[in-house]
Design an enzyme around this catalytic site. Structure first.
Site, PDB file in Angstrom:
ATOM      1  N   SER A   1      74.902  58.468  49.407  1.00 38.94           N
ATOM      2  CA  SER A   1      76.262  58.020  49.739  1.00 38.94           C
ATOM      3  C   SER A   1      76.218  56.920  50.776  1.00 38.94           C
ATOM      4  O   SER A   1      75.322  56.885  51.628  1.00 38.94           O
ATOM      5  CB  SER A   1      77.071  59.192  50.284  1.00 38.94           C
TER       6      SER A   1
ATOM      7  N   TYR B   1      78.365  65.633  56.778  1.00 41.62           N
ATOM      8  CA  TYR B   1      78.036  65.176  55.424  1.00 41.62           C
ATOM      9  C   TYR B   1      77.177  63.907  55.485  1.00 41.62           C
ATOM     10  O   TYR B   1      76.132  63.807  54.839  1.00 41.62           O
ATOM     11  CB  TYR B   1      79.340  64.903  54.670  1.00 41.62           C
TER      12      TYR B   1
END
Lengths: 246, 441
Positions: A138, A151
């Site tokens: 990501s 995250y």
């Protein structure tokens, strides 16, 4: 008759997983879908068979159950040509700040599990001397942000793992791709405020994964705009960055 | 709440938008005042729930496909573009496609969309064998011509008001190639245009693009496009048997100011379009199915051309007898007004299949108008002409017709309402369109 190429998609029931499976099936690959709930993968398997007349296998895989990984890999009927990990968990940052169990699940789902399983596959592919590994990481891993650093840090770890694995595996004939999708309209991002021009749909990510594998790309930002955005974000001095809201 | 609108961007209204992930969740999502929404290509308020809008595009799986018969079972959110891209290269296409490929199967059934072949092959619903319907009452039923046939024929063209379409079984047609052999005819006025369409009755596909800025002697001048599926033998060496459908390259990046579309710019565009088309007239040539069927899909977000306030599409159908006089009158008024679309579409329709299907044997004319000034009054006047001629308006494109116009145009309405009540006695399924035109007040 030459045998067909095969791809395994870990996290096959996610929107991006479905899109990637479709892209590869359309390109002529036979597909293995792996996920926690095999019954829930049945309709996707039927979809791939009906659309592309390919062979589809279903396998149970739980990214948090690391003890099962060796058995899972050894239990596959054949070692695939391409291994894609789309597994991940966005979680809720506010909860993760005080709930250690939640933070742990986010970290393990985005870093520990995906790294270990791809590492395991990499050993098998290196022993054979061919294959491609794809990790969907990501842009959130490019720099920790106040709004999602649990995250983001796990994705950062996963990106670093893939980068190191790539350097090593390239000498053994195995290619490693890191995919950074940016904002994608999926179940994971439902209800979130996404910036329109920086947001793509899952099929775009599926297509980007296929072309990254075919072109032997190393690190792919699905929308080219993200490379620029993250370049700016990465180069901001910490003193400035910590005052920004995002 | 979320602001929701159709493709015409008028009206924009509040409706809670929900995206269920399972059929069970679809059922749970239905409250009083819900309607399903596909890809949002209905122009007006048909796919906006009175209270809640249930988005169905997440349901895009093909359940099964039989490559011998072309029979396919799929979830209602599959887009026609997806079907064409997936099954076109395998030699199968939908029998019926409308002017954009970005519509869902569920939406295509609910509007019983028609294509350039309606005059000989009928509408989308004719190729649907059965439907899995979640009724407003909360039952999930399979409906076909034999089983629950009332629900079946009310759902074809029923604008989503019989319930939520979950799945459908339909037939695809076999094709040798993804190319169309096209013949262009130029018609200097309305008589010639209608004559050319009549003469094209035996062509599988036919449509006329009318220059609606043309007046006087030129009124109704048009280009008529006839088409047939091309066989392999008609393709030049080395051409892909199935061309790829590129995603729209060109996009309209922002809302154009309203003044971009003015009498001069429209007239200039149409003059150029007509002359370029007329030059190609006469001979025949092979074109990819994408520009042939979906000319506007090449420009993403073309609805922004009409500016922020949106636009209205007015599509009527006029029965064959007396159509010439009424169409002439409508086109004359539009040309005098001077702010209609670049191009209007004229084509012939055959008999519709659903109880509330739009088509009836005659001519259909589609026009776009930007939302401004006295447009509502102007269109009301046009509606009077349509009703007097025994015609009706297309619900998938409507955002403004009156109850009186609607009720006069759809004589089978009573029967439809009776079936709707039996499937949904509590009246849970309601759209902004149904509130405007159907529901008791």
């Amino acid at each position: 008759m030459t045998s067909r190429k095969t791809v395994i998609v870990l996290g096959g029931s996610s929107d991006i997983g479905r899109a990637a499976a479709r892209a590869f099936a359309k390109a002529g690959y036979d597909v293995a879908l792996a996920g926690r709930d095999v019954a829930a993968l049945e309709p996707d398997a039927a979809d791939l068979r009906a659309r592309y007349d390919v062979v589809v296998g279903l396998y149970k895989f739980d990214v948090l159950d690391t003890a099962s990984f060796e058995g899972f890999v050894n239990g596959l009927p054949a070692l695939p040509d391409v291994v894609i990990s789309i597994v991940g968990l966005l979680g809720v940052q506010e909860n993760a700040e005080s709930d250690l169990a939640h933070a742990t699940t986010i970290m393990r789902s985005n870093y520990e599990g995906p790294s270990l399983i791809l590492g395991l596959f990499a050993e098998k592919l290196l022993a054979r001397g061919t294959g491609t590994i794809v990790g969907v990481s990501s842009v959130a891993g490019d720099r920790g942000r106040a709004s999602n650093y649990v995250y983001g840090s796990a994705k950062a770890g996963f990106s670093a793992f893939l980068s190191g694995l790539r350097a090593r595996a390239s000498r053994g004939g195995v290619h490693v791709v890191t995919v950074k999708p940016g904002f994608v309209r999926t179940r994971m991002t439902e209800g979130m405020k996404l910036i329109g021009p920086l947001t793509v749909d899952a099929p775009v990510v599926g297509g980007a994964i296929l072309s990254a594998v075919e072109n032997k790309s190393d690190v792919v930002y699905v929308s080219g705009k993200w490379r620029l955005v993250m370049l700016i974000i990465k180069t901001l001095p910490e003193a400035v960055f910590k005052k920004l809201k995002f | 709440m979320t602001l929701v609108s159709g493709w015409g961007r008028f009206p924009v209204v509040d409706s809670e938008l929900l995206r269920p992930r399972s059929f069970e969740a679809v059922g749970e999502a239905v409250v009083t005042g819900s309607v399903a929404r596909g890809n949002g290509r209905a122009y007006g308020d048909a796919a906006i729930g009175a209270v809640r809008t249930v988005a169905m595009t997440g349901f895009d799986r093909v359940r099964s496909f039989d490559p011998v018969t072309g029979r396919i079972r799929l979830e209602a959110g599959v887009l026609l573009s997806d079907l064409i891209d997936t099954f076109g290269p395998r030699g199968f296409l939908p029998f019926v496609v409308p002017g954009t490929r970005f519509v869902s199967v569920g939406g295509a059934i609910a509007a019983d969309v028609h294509g350039k072949n309606h005059h000989c092959e009928g509408g989308f619903g004719r190729y649907v064998d059965s439907i899995l319907l979640r009724t407003g009452q909360g039952e999930t039923i399979e409906a076909s011509r034999e089983e629950n046939s009332d629900a079946f024929f009310a759902t074809i063209g029923g604008m989503g008001l019989t319930g939520i379409i979950l799945e459908a079984t339909m037939r695809l047609r076999t094709v040798e190639t993804g190319w169309i052999r096209e013949r262009v005819i130029s018609a200097s006025d309305l008589d010639a245009a209608m004559g050319a369409l009549d003469a094209g009755d035996s062509s599988t596909y036919s449509v006329a693009w009318i220059d609606c800025a043309a007046r006087g002697r030129d009124l109704g001048r048009s280009l008529i496009y006839l088409g047939e599926h091309a066989g392999r033998g008609e393709l030049a060496e080395g051409i892909d048997v199935f061309p790829s459908g590129k995603n729209p390259g060109l996009a309209v990046p922002f809302d154009l100011p309203a003044m971009t579309l003015n009498r001069t710019s429209v007239r200039a565009f149409n003059e150029l379009y007509y002359r370029m088309g007329a030059r190609r007239a006469g001979g025949s040539h092979v074109v990819s199915l994408y520009p042939y069927f979906f000319p506007l899909d090449a420009i993403a977000d073309w609805n922004r051309i009409y500016g922020r306030r949106g636009f209205l599409q007015h599509q009527c159908v006029i029965p064959q007898a007396g159509a010439r006089a009424v169409l002439g009158e409508i086109l004359g008024r539009v040309a005098a007004r001077g702010d209609a679309s670049f191009l209007a579409v004229l084509k012939k329709l055959g008999q519709g299949d659903g109880i509330l299907s739009f088509p009836l044997p005659g001519y259909t004319l589609a026009l776009d108008f930007p939302v401004k000034g006295d447009i509502m009054n102007f269109l009301d006047e046009i509606d009077h002409l349509v009703v007097a001629a025994g015609g009706r308006l297309y619900l998938a494109k409507d955002a403004r017709q009156s109850r009186a116009t609607f009720e006069a145009g759809y004589p089978a309405l009573q029967r439809f309402n009776a079936i709707r009540r039996s499937l949904d006695p509590a009246g849970n399924i309601r759209s902004k369109l149904s509130q405007r035109l159907f529901d008791e007040v």
